[in-house]
Structure formats: structure tokens, C-alpha cells
Write an enzyme that holds these catalytic residues in place. Structure first.
Site, PDB file in Angstrom:
ATOM      1  N   ILE A 215       1.029  -1.116   0.011  1.00  0.00           N
ATOM      2  CA  ILE A 215       0.029  -0.013  -0.018  1.00  0.00           C
ATOM      3  C   ILE A 215       0.751   1.186  -0.014  1.00  0.00           C
ATOM      4  CG2 ILE A 215      -1.583   1.458   1.354  1.00  0.00           C
ATOM      5  CD1 ILE A 215      -2.890  -1.122   0.217  1.00  0.00           C
ATOM      6  N   LYS A 216       0.759   2.161  -0.881  1.00  0.00           N
ATOM      7  CA  LYS A 216       1.287   3.405  -1.047  1.00  0.00           C
ATOM      8  C   LYS A 216       0.161   4.279  -0.352  1.00  0.00           C
ATOM      9  CE  LYS A 216       3.062   7.261  -3.883  1.00  0.00           C
ATOM     10  NZ  LYS A 216       3.215   8.012  -5.029  1.00  0.00           N
ATOM     11  N   GLN A 217       0.693   5.153   0.552  1.00  0.00           N
ATOM     12  CA  GLN A 217      -0.163   6.070   1.305  1.00  0.00           C
ATOM     13  C   GLN A 217       0.684   7.504   1.738  1.00  0.00           C
ATOM     14  OE1 GLN A 217      -2.836   7.928   1.634  1.00  0.00           O
ATOM     15  NE2 GLN A 217      -3.930   6.160   2.256  1.00  0.00           N
TER      16      GLN A 217
END
Length: 358
Positions: A240-242
Site C-alpha cells: 500500500i502506498k499512502q
């Protein structure tokens, strides 16, 4: 290879050093997390339903570059030629109009992988796909339509990414937007196909809704970004990129007055988090199945204090239990040698054994 220590990183952190390096009492204890480590693929990913080919490509990503075998990731993302327009992105350094230089920076910078568009990676695939793992972005928001619209649309296919030798596909969903239902459906199908073909999956879990800007910009609130992460792992994103959270209380703010939005429990803000940036990011990690899917935070825009900001973001992510950093503009909007130095600075945080998960 010279490995930095906490004392050398401390100089970059400046006035924030004591708060970030001395933080010891997170609301969610690290014992509840699946923390990164050299055995992360065997300990965590191998317990999932991912097939052997997916595990092989995850291994390629986790065992490339300066952070190989640590369980941490340093990824160079350069999709801004579409997302932010090529001129606006590359005017500071026109060398990066040439797609080969994007991949070259990732290799010389010791990254685990390079993330970019179908076009960028396809144009140099025969030269580089076997030298560094490709994360091929298959959807984008373009800024040429007038007036500008904000909608992630498919630019390519999973099969194209597979055929060029990619290790993973990447995609963005604008959670909270009018188009999010379609994007969720499109990308969940794409990720299922990617896993079937043996590719890993990386999801940019971004929020997009003008209503999220009130007294603060809740696009970067821990509670709303955390829920976006939870939706992302639901469609089986492996990573996940956040954005790094900057505040909290998005659900509360959007439920003031006569409005009714979502569902929340006030213990999110009292028992599961605090105002400390490591706690806010720990809540993002918790929403990634307590770290079963790796959380990588974005490096943000280039500015006057890039090295300090990159070190701060990396320390917060690592101490929160995250898996690494995905930093683009801070690296490619400067001469290549300086971009390599910026990427190495980030990696030094994850190589420093005396900077540990809080």
C-alpha cells in the site's frame, strides 16, 4: 557500504530528532504488528493465497538494491509526467524527459524497484527489465482535459505489464471520489489478473473529495487514509502506498452539524492513536492487516529542505512499523548525483540498526 547510524540521521532530523527517535509508547504496541524483516516473505506473504510466481516477484523486489534482504523498500516512482504534466515535472531537470534516465536513477540510487508508466518502462524494457524490478502503473489521472478533471482511468493492461517483464503492477484509486466505485471494480479485477499471472500488486490509496477540506485538509488524516488502506488490502494489494498522515479526526469533522458520514468509534482517536506522527502512521499500518501488507509512504513534493523532510518521513514510517518509502520528485527534480544521494539518505534510515520499530 557505509551504513548510517542514528546519530548521523539525528543531525538531519534537527529539532525533531528527540521527538521521533525517543518516542517509546505507541497506542498500538509493536507486538501486535507483523513488522518488516529479512524473513517477511516467508513469515507473512507465504501464508497468503499468493501463488509461487507472485512470491518470486515479491522476492525480486525485496532482494534488490541497497535494502536487499532487510524487509524494507526504497522505490523510485516517476509517473508525474502524466499525473502532474511532463513540463511541470521535468522543467527542473529536462534529462528526465528521457525514460532511460528514470530507470538509471533507480539503479544508481540503489532502489528495490522503479515505478512508472506503461510507456516509460516499455520504451526501455529490453535493456532494463532484468536489471531492476519494474512496477508498471496501469491507470492515471491526466491534466489536459479542460476543465481539469480528477479521475483515474486505465492507460494499459496487466498483460502489457506482464509481457514487458514487470515484477508488479501499480494502480491508483481515488477513494471518496464520485468515480471510486468504478475504479475499485476496475482495479480489483486487474489485481486478480495480475496475481493469476504471477505479478505483485501495489496500490496508491489516495483520497479525493473537495468535502474533505474543512478546517484542515483531511485528505491526510490518519482515520480516513487508514480506511482507504483497509479498502486497498481488501482488494488484495500486496503493498500500500499512502501519504504520511498530518492530522486526525476526519470522520468527526465530516459528521458535524446535520451531516452524516461513514461510521467511526471515538476510540480511534484516544485508544488507537495520538497526535504523534508515529502513532498516526501506526494507525495506517494497523489498517493494512497489522502490517501483513507493507505500507510505504510517499516522499512528497520537492522543496528547500528535501533531505531533512525525507529523513523525517523515513524515520516516522520505519518506527511506525511501515515497510519503506516511495520518493520521486525529491530525487528526480535535481541533478542525478544529488538524486542518488537523496535516495541513499532515505535508505540509510532503514539500514540504521539503532533506529527500530517503536
Amino acid at each position: 557500504m557505509t551504513i548510517a547510524t542514528a546519530s548521523s540521521i539525528e543531525q538531519l532530523l534537527g529539532a525533531k530528532a528527540e521527538s521521533l527517535l525517543g518516542f517509546k509508547n505507541p497506542k498500538i504496541s509493536k507486538e501486535r504488528l507483523h513488522v518488516p524483516g529479512p524473513d517477511f516473505i516467508d513469515r507473512v506473504y507465504a501464508a497468503s493465497d499468493r501463488n509461487v510466481r507472485v512470491l518470486t516477484n515479491l522476492h525480486r523486489i525485496f532482494f534488490t538494491g541497497r535494502l536487499a534482504g532487510t524487509g524494507y523498500l526504497s522505490i523510485l516512482p516517476v509517473d508525474q509526467g502524466i499525473e502532474h504534466s511532463a513540463g511541470a515535472s521535468f522543467a527542473k531537470n529536462p534529462d528526465y524527459f528521457d525514460s532511460a534516465n528514470i530507470v538509471k536513477l533507480a539503479i544508481e540510487g540503489g532502489c528495490n524497484a522503479v515505478a512508472s508508466t506503461i510507456g516509460v518502462l516499455g520504451s526501455v524494457a529490453r535493456k532494463y527489465a532484468h536489471k531492476i524490478p519494474f512496477i508498471t502503473k496501469i491507470n492515471h489521472n491526466e491534466l489536459l482535459t479542460f476543465p481539469n478533471k480528477f479521475d483515474q482511468v486505465l492507460f494499459g493492461t496487466v498483460r502489457e505489464a506482464y509481457d514487458m517483464g514487470s515484477a508488479a503492477v501499480g494502480a491508483t484509486i481515488y477513494f471518496g471520489s464520485d468515480q471510486s466505485d468504478r475504479q475499485i471494480t476496475e482495479i480489483s479485477r486487474a489485481f486478480a489478473e495480475a496475481h493469476e499471472l504471477g505479478l505483485a500488486t501495489v496500490l496508491w490509496c489516495y483520497l479525493r473529495n473537495s468535502a474533505f477540506k474543512k478546517d484542515k485538509d483531511y485528505h491526510v488524516s490518519a482515520d480516513l487514509t487508514g480506511q482507504a488502506n483497509h479498502l486497498g488490502v481488501t482488494i488484495q494489494a500486496d503493498i500500500i502506498k499512502q501519504k504520511l498522515p498530518e492530522n486526525n479526526g476526519g470522520y468527526e469533522a465530516l459528521n458535524m452539524g446535520n451531516s452524516s458520514y461513514g461510521k467511526f468509534d471515538k476510540r480511534i482517536y484516544t485508544e488507537l492513536s495520538s497526535d504523534h506522527p508515529i502513532d498516526l502512521t501506526r494507525y495506517q499500518v494497523a489498517n493494512c492487516y497489522m502490517g501483513r501488507a507493507g505500507l510505504i509512504n510517499s516522499g512528497g513534493a520537492s522543496g528547500a529542505n528535501d533531505f531533512e523532510e525525507a529523513a523525517v518521513t523515513a524515520v516516522v514510517n520505519k518506527r511506525a512499523g511501515g515497510t519503506g518509502l516511495i520518493s520521486g520528485r525529491k530525487a528526480f527534480q535535481r541533478p542525478m548525483a544529488d538524486g542518488v544521494k537523496l535516495l541513499n539518505t532515505v535508505q540509510d534510515v532503514y539500514l540504521a540498526k539503532d533506529i527500530t520499530v517503536a
